[in-house]
Design a protein around this motif. Structure first.
Motif, PDB file in Angstrom:
ATOM      1  N   CYS A 265     101.910 -16.396 145.298  1.00  0.00           N
ATOM      2  CA  CYS A 265     101.198 -15.171 144.912  1.00  0.00           C
ATOM      3  C   CYS A 265      99.697 -15.448 144.833  1.00  0.00           C
ATOM      4  CB  CYS A 265     101.713 -14.686 143.557  1.00  0.00           C
ATOM      5  SG  CYS A 265     100.911 -13.193 142.948  1.00  0.00           S
ATOM      6  N   THR A 266      98.875 -14.630 145.486  1.00  0.00           N
ATOM      7  CA  THR A 266      97.416 -14.792 145.426  1.00  0.00           C
ATOM      8  C   THR A 266      96.868 -14.058 144.209  1.00  0.00           C
ATOM      9  OG1 THR A 266      96.937 -12.804 146.718  1.00  0.00           O
ATOM     10  CG2 THR A 266      97.360 -14.852 147.944  1.00  0.00           C
TER      11      THR A 266
ATOM     12  N   PRO B 128     103.425 -20.479 139.475  1.00  0.00           N
ATOM     13  CA  PRO B 128     104.296 -19.300 139.448  1.00  0.00           C
ATOM     14  C   PRO B 128     105.271 -19.394 138.276  1.00  0.00           C
ATOM     15  CG  PRO B 128     105.063 -20.844 141.087  1.00  0.00           C
ATOM     16  CD  PRO B 128     103.757 -21.396 140.561  1.00  0.00           C
TER      17      PRO B 128
ATOM     18  N   LEU C  56      99.897  -6.528 141.072  1.00  0.00           N
ATOM     19  CA  LEU C  56     101.143  -6.555 140.307  1.00  0.00           C
ATOM     20  C   LEU C  56     100.902  -6.119 138.869  1.00  0.00           C
ATOM     21  CD1 LEU C  56     104.165  -7.314 140.188  1.00  0.00           C
ATOM     22  CD2 LEU C  56     103.466  -9.653 139.641  1.00  0.00           C
TER      23      LEU C  56
ATOM     24  N   GLN D 232      99.135 -19.105 142.641  1.00  0.00           N
ATOM     25  CA  GLN D 232     100.097 -19.847 143.462  1.00  0.00           C
ATOM     26  C   GLN D 232     100.352 -21.263 142.948  1.00  0.00           C
ATOM     27  OE1 GLN D 232      97.155 -18.519 144.365  1.00  0.00           O
ATOM     28  NE2 GLN D 232      96.383 -19.415 146.276  1.00  0.00           N
TER      29      GLN D 232
ATOM     30  N   ILE E 162     105.527 -14.060 138.144  1.00  0.00           N
ATOM     31  CA  ILE E 162     104.548 -14.357 139.185  1.00  0.00           C
ATOM     32  C   ILE E 162     105.274 -15.098 140.297  1.00  0.00           C
ATOM     33  CG2 ILE E 162     102.400 -15.536 139.761  1.00  0.00           C
ATOM     34  CD1 ILE E 162     101.550 -15.247 136.869  1.00  0.00           C
TER      35      ILE E 162
ATOM     36  N   GLN F 228      96.932 -10.348 144.790  1.00  0.00           N
ATOM     37  CA  GLN F 228      98.295  -9.829 144.700  1.00  0.00           C
ATOM     38  C   GLN F 228      98.735  -9.728 143.237  1.00  0.00           C
ATOM     39  OE1 GLN F 228     100.259 -12.729 147.204  1.00  0.00           O
ATOM     40  NE2 GLN F 228     100.337 -11.334 148.957  1.00  0.00           N
ATOM     41  N   LEU F 229      98.307 -10.701 142.440  1.00  0.00           N
ATOM     42  CA  LEU F 229      98.625 -10.657 141.014  1.00  0.00           C
ATOM     43  C   LEU F 229      97.929  -9.475 140.349  1.00  0.00           C
ATOM     44  CD1 LEU F 229      99.876 -11.727 138.438  1.00  0.00           C
ATOM     45  CD2 LEU F 229      97.986 -13.369 138.254  1.00  0.00           C
TER      46      LEU F 229
END
Length: 349
Positions: A52-53, A88, A60, A85, A48, A56-57
């Protein structure tokens, strides 16, 4: 006395509440409690990134094919107030893991350690490259630290010899480790390695731990044979005791490679090069190591073979073994055998 009458409707309220609670419980279980991590292998290591929001995760996880239901993942994350965030790092997902268990692990920052191994490195740049390829450490931050004279001086090192602090081994670190945290971890490992016994051995040789590591880097560049390593270390120690130049070909090759690239043979004209790494002209050891010496080679230097040899040269059969001599005339005879073998093999510049 007034007595309230209980209607049939009132009697149903507890039942309705119980049913509603049960439905909510079932819904929560379906959202958070059922398996949502689907993998084609038992374990997946998820990185992560910083900043990272949540969305966004989600992308991913979807891209890496880790979850089967993105919506339930987002709902559970919302219930648990999870923000990627904030934590991480590298995390270990297992097949069949549910949203609740996965997000509690991620939210709690329960990272999976990364293993870092470094060896056969000849520069700070190479070391940093190997380290940052495995973790989220910024390259510039670590390199800046290793080139900071004032910071390094507080730990007894300089930018020239700082590589002697890094003892080749396998280390476990977290993905989010900072440059200073990594430095301190390596320094702690260095202090553990240089225990009382090794410190006494170095002192008896008239060398510091840094000197021993520099010498070990030269010995390691001469041979991979542990038995010969102790003998070669003894030759260099004999030279240092007599205030003779150590005349190390590997140290000179290290210097020439920086200037000319790869080469296989040292010529006489190279020995006139003006540099602290040219031990044909400079007295004593070079200012820093020419490679990462293994702990085995460091111990070979500390336990050097005591003899009266002052010279050595490679054998002409290219076995990697060496001839050892007590006087220069004897050494020249053996060295000429190796030179003829190089010429026969057309190893030229």
């Amino acid at each position: 006395m007034f007595k309230a009458s209980i209607t049939e409707k009132d009697k149903n309220i507890p039942r309705l509440f119980f049913v509603a609670s049960g439905l909510v419980g079932i819904l929560l279980y379906l959202v958070a409690g059922t398996a949502n991590v689907v993998l084609d292998k038992p374990v997946h290591l998820l990185v992560i990134p910083r900043d990272c929001t949540l969305y966004q995760l989600r992308e991913l996880l979807s891209k890496e094919k880790c979850i089967k239901n993105e919506t339930t993942f987002l709902w559970t994350a919302s219930i648990l107030k999870y923000r990627p965030q904030d934590t991480p790092g590298l995390y270990r997902l297992t097949a069949g893991m549910n949203n609740w268990k996965m997000i509690r692990m991620l939210r709690g920052g329960l990272q999976y350690p990364t293993r870092i191994t470094f060896s056969n490195t000849i520069s700070k740049e190479e070391l940093v490259e190997k380290v940052v390829n495995r973790i989220g450490l910024e390259k510039e931050a670590l390199l800046s630290l290793l080139n900071d004279p004032e910071y390094l001086a507080a730990y007894g090192f300089s930018p020239e010899n700082i590589l002697t602090m890094f003892i080749p081994n396998t280390y476990e670190v977290y993905w989010t480790i900072t440059a200073k945290q990594f430095f301190l971890k390596m320094h702690a490992a260095y202090q553990r390695f240089w225990n009382t016994q090794r410190l006494k051995q170095a002192e008896s040789m008239g060398l510091s731990p840094i000197d021993v590591s520099i010498l070990a880097s030269i010995v390691q560049s001469e041979t991979n044979n542990q038995q010969e390593a102790a003998i070669i270390a003894g030759v260099y120690q004999n030279r240092l005791k007599r205030n003779m130049r150590i005349e190390s070909c590997p140290a000179l090759i290290y210097l020439l490679k920086q200037e000319q690239g790869n080469l296989k043979r040292v010529l006489r004209k190279d020995t006139f090069t003006s540099s602290p790494y040219n031990c044909y002209r400079k007295q004593g050891l070079p200012p820093g190591p020419i490679t990462f010496p293994s702990s085995i080679m460091i111990d070979a230097v500390l336990n050097y073979a005591q003899h009266d040899y002052l010279f050595f040269c490679a054998k002409e059969d290219f076995s990697g073994l060496h001839y050892f001599s007590r006087d220069y005339k004897e050494h020249l005879k053996k060295a000429n055998k190796y030179k003829k073998a190089l010429n026969a093999q057309k190893v030229m510049r």
